[in-house]
Design a protein around this motif. Structure first.
Motif, PDB file in Angstrom:
ATOM      1  N   UNK A   1      13.902   2.981  -0.874  1.00 40.69           N
ATOM      2  CA  UNK A   1      12.473   2.976  -0.563  1.00 40.69           C
ATOM      3  C   UNK A   1      11.811   1.738  -1.161  1.00 40.69           C
ATOM      4  N   UNK A   2      10.662   1.421  -0.618  1.00 40.65           N
ATOM      5  CA  UNK A   2       9.853   0.350  -1.195  1.00 40.65           C
ATOM      6  C   UNK A   2       8.849   1.014  -2.131  1.00 40.65           C
ATOM      7  N   UNK A   3       8.884   0.606  -3.392  1.00 37.84           N
ATOM      8  CA  UNK A   3       8.174   1.374  -4.423  1.00 37.84           C
ATOM      9  C   UNK A   3       6.682   1.069  -4.505  1.00 37.84           C
ATOM     10  N   UNK A   4       6.275  -0.036  -3.953  1.00 39.11           N
ATOM     11  CA  UNK A   4       4.846  -0.391  -4.034  1.00 39.11           C
ATOM     12  C   UNK A   4       4.178  -0.152  -2.681  1.00 39.11           C
ATOM     13  N   UNK A   5       2.875  -0.144  -2.677  1.00 36.69           N
ATOM     14  CA  UNK A   5       2.148   0.058  -1.419  1.00 36.69           C
ATOM     15  C   UNK A   5       1.794  -1.287  -0.781  1.00 36.69           C
ATOM     16  N   UNK A   6       1.697  -1.248   0.485  1.00 35.48           N
ATOM     17  CA  UNK A   6       1.254  -2.433   1.233  1.00 35.48           C
ATOM     18  C   UNK A   6       0.521  -1.957   2.476  1.00 35.48           C
ATOM     19  N   UNK A   7      -0.117  -2.894   3.133  1.00 34.94           N
ATOM     20  CA  UNK A   7      -0.774  -2.576   4.397  1.00 34.94           C
ATOM     21  C   UNK A   7       0.010  -3.205   5.539  1.00 34.94           C
ATOM     22  N   UNK A   8       0.108  -2.481   6.605  1.00 34.91           N
ATOM     23  CA  UNK A   8       0.957  -2.902   7.722  1.00 34.91           C
ATOM     24  C   UNK A   8       0.098  -3.116   8.963  1.00 34.91           C
ATOM     25  N   UNK A  40      12.613  -9.113   4.546  1.00 31.33           N
ATOM     26  CA  UNK A  40      11.451  -8.670   3.759  1.00 31.33           C
ATOM     27  C   UNK A  40      11.712  -7.272   3.206  1.00 31.33           C
ATOM     28  N   UNK A  41      12.246  -6.397   4.049  1.00 35.33           N
ATOM     29  CA  UNK A  41      12.525  -5.029   3.595  1.00 35.33           C
ATOM     30  C   UNK A  41      13.548  -5.051   2.457  1.00 35.33           C
ATOM     31  N   UNK A  42      14.636  -5.801   2.645  1.00 33.02           N
ATOM     32  CA  UNK A  42      15.677  -5.842   1.606  1.00 33.02           C
ATOM     33  C   UNK A  42      15.126  -6.390   0.295  1.00 33.02           C
ATOM     34  N   UNK A  45      12.530  -3.980  -1.323  1.00 36.92           N
ATOM     35  CA  UNK A  45      13.199  -2.833  -1.949  1.00 36.92           C
ATOM     36  C   UNK A  45      13.667  -3.204  -3.356  1.00 36.92           C
ATOM     37  N   UNK A  46      14.052  -4.449  -3.545  1.00 32.04           N
ATOM     38  CA  UNK A  46      14.507  -4.915  -4.868  1.00 32.04           C
ATOM     39  C   UNK A  46      13.361  -5.512  -5.691  1.00 32.04           C
ATOM     40  N   UNK A  54       1.931  -6.701   5.446  1.00 29.90           N
ATOM     41  CA  UNK A  54       2.919  -7.162   6.422  1.00 29.90           C
ATOM     42  C   UNK A  54       2.172  -7.361   7.734  1.00 29.90           C
TER      43      UNK A  54
ATOM     44  N   UNK B  23       2.421   3.343   4.450  1.00 30.64           N
ATOM     45  CA  UNK B  23       2.595   2.131   5.262  1.00 30.64           C
ATOM     46  C   UNK B  23       3.819   1.330   4.816  1.00 30.64           C
ATOM     47  N   UNK B  29      13.755   7.162   5.278  1.00 32.10           N
ATOM     48  CA  UNK B  29      13.146   8.176   4.405  1.00 32.10           C
ATOM     49  C   UNK B  29      12.283   9.149   5.213  1.00 32.10           C
TER      50      UNK B  29
END
Lengths: 277, 159
Positions: A1-8, A40-42, A45-46, A54, B23, B29
């Motif tokens: 998962x991506x641990x931080x929030x962002x706007x898409x 970007x996703x990879x 995630x790290x 995005x 988002x 998931x």
């Protein structure tokens, strides 16, 4: 998962995309353009990148074009690698693309994303460097066209609000004889120790490489040397001096080995094509 | 502009679903939180293919998709593959051991046969190289897909 929030965001026009980008910049936030978005996703995630937004370019008409028109092959930046391989009718581009990542991954990775990658390899650019392509850039003042050699690598040459929309190249060039080799450490699906793409166009032998240095390169001086050399060994000794940055030396391969492989490949190309030139 | 979860509408296995997602959420998931656990988390980096799903009939790794990207798309997961032909061929050729990679392989093989019912060896290799089987049962998987090609199982769907 991506641990931080962002706007898409999925804007429908290039103007909207640039406006969203500008708005985030004006708020001292980090927006990032995406088309395939795999890297970007990879990296997100790290936690290697933490964009606030995005801006997905996939919905913008024109970013999906892959066609021959007015004597030019025109490929939009959101065209997936597999689509470009199948529909460009450019044999070298197809061969190079089929060595990048996996078949499934290439359904997501795009031409624009590969060229704008932060990784050193970006092999899809090699056929575009060999054919002296032009890049159509979106800017806040409208579209502009630049020679690929003036804007690649993007991370060094593009201004903050410039964005690749399309790449164009002369349709007449795509059927010329080509050569492609990718040397990897183990399996075929891997980053290259060194990759070399070459085309024999009229009296020229054109050479581009990836994996040798921090960015893919067109080796114009080497191309001239090969044509003029009586003994190919003479120009092989000069290769290191033509490189703009040090040869990559990492756990995949030592720099000496990368250079050794590159010289052997150049020798093979010269032996095979020199007679014809 | 806000960071609140968004509602997306997506067709999954033939049913239109309305889902609430972050988002930044990845579709792997989202699927698993919705109870569709056939897409397996493996490398979560787009390398292993164990989370492969079909998006508009194209194989995509669910770990490489923002959930926001699949808005209005047609998704098939292993739970929605009603056609049992590929599964039976995998069973017949013993093309599974621990089974963890199997849903991804089956969906990828299914898509391959839909797009290339008479796939040659090179095409089959290109497609199947997208998935990793840590039990290393590769030959049996190739045998299962070859069996389906030899039996012309998917030719009528394509023609």
């Amino acid at each position: 998962m991506i641990s931080f929030d962002l706007q898409y965001f999925q804007p429908n026009t290039i103007e909207d995309a640039i406006n969203i980008y500008e708005q985030f910049i004006s708020e001292n936030k980090k927006p990032i353009y995406a088309s395939g978005g795999t890297e970007i996703i990879s990296r997100a995630r790290r936690n290697e990148v933490q964009p606030d937004a995005i801006i997905d370019l996939k919905n913008i008409p024109g970013f999906h074009k892959c066609e021959h028109k007015a004597g030019k092959l025109q490929i939009g930046s959101a065209v997936t690698l597999n689509h470009a391989a199948t529909h460009s009718n450019f044999p070298l581009l197809k061969t190079v693309i089929q060595s990048i990542a996996t078949q499934t991954a290439r359904n997501k990775i795009t031409i624009g994303g590969n060229l704008a990658s932060s990784l050193p390899y970006r092999e899809a650019v090699l056929p575009l460097l060999l054919t002296d392509s032009t890049i159509v850039l979106a800017t806040p003042k409208g579209a502009i066209t630049k020679n690929i050699h003036d804007v690649f690598p993007f991370n060094e040459h593009l201004k903050e609000l410039e964005l690749m929309m399309e790449v164009h190249l002369d349709s007449k060039l795509i059927k010329h004889p080509h050569f492609w080799i990718k040397k990897t450490k183990q399996s075929q699906i891997n980053y290259p120790i060194v990759s070399v793409a070459a085309m024999h166009i009229d009296n020229e032998i054109r050479i581009a490489t990836s994996g040798l240095t921090a960015n893919p390169l067109r080796m114009k001086q080497l191309e001239k040397d090969i044509l003029q050399a009586v003994e190919i060994e003479d120009c092989l000794d000069q290769i290191e001096s033509y490189l703009p940055s040090p040869i990559i030396d990492d756990m995949i391969a030592q720099s000496d080995y990368r250079l050794f492989l590159f010289k052997q490949i150049i020798k093979d190309i010269a032996i095979n094509w020199k007679g014809a030139s | 502009m806000n960071h609140l979860p968004q509602t997306i509408q997506v067709q999954i296995n033939g049913q239109v679903k309305t889902l609430m997602v972050r988002q930044a959420e990845l579709f792997l998931d989202t699927l698993r939180n919705a109870g569709l656990t056939g897409a397996k988390p493996g490398c979560k980096n787009g390398d292993c293919g164990s989370c492969t799903i079909l998006v508009d009939h194209i194989p995509i790794q669910a770990c490489q998709l923002f959930s926001m990207e699949v808005m209005d798309k047609n998704i098939m997961t292993i739970e929605g593959l009603i056609d049992q032909t590929v599964q039976k061929a995998f069973e017949e050729k013993w093309a599974l051991q621990c089974g963890y990679c199997t849903p991804g392989y089956i969906l990828n093989a299914y898509a391959l046969l839909q797009h290339h019912p008479n796939a040659d060896e090179e095409t089959m290799k290109q497609w199947l190289d997208s998935n990793i089987c840590r039990c290393t049962g590769y030959q049996e998987i190739i045998d299962a897909v070859t069996l389906l090609i030899d039996r012309n199982e998917y030719h009528e769907h394509h023609s």
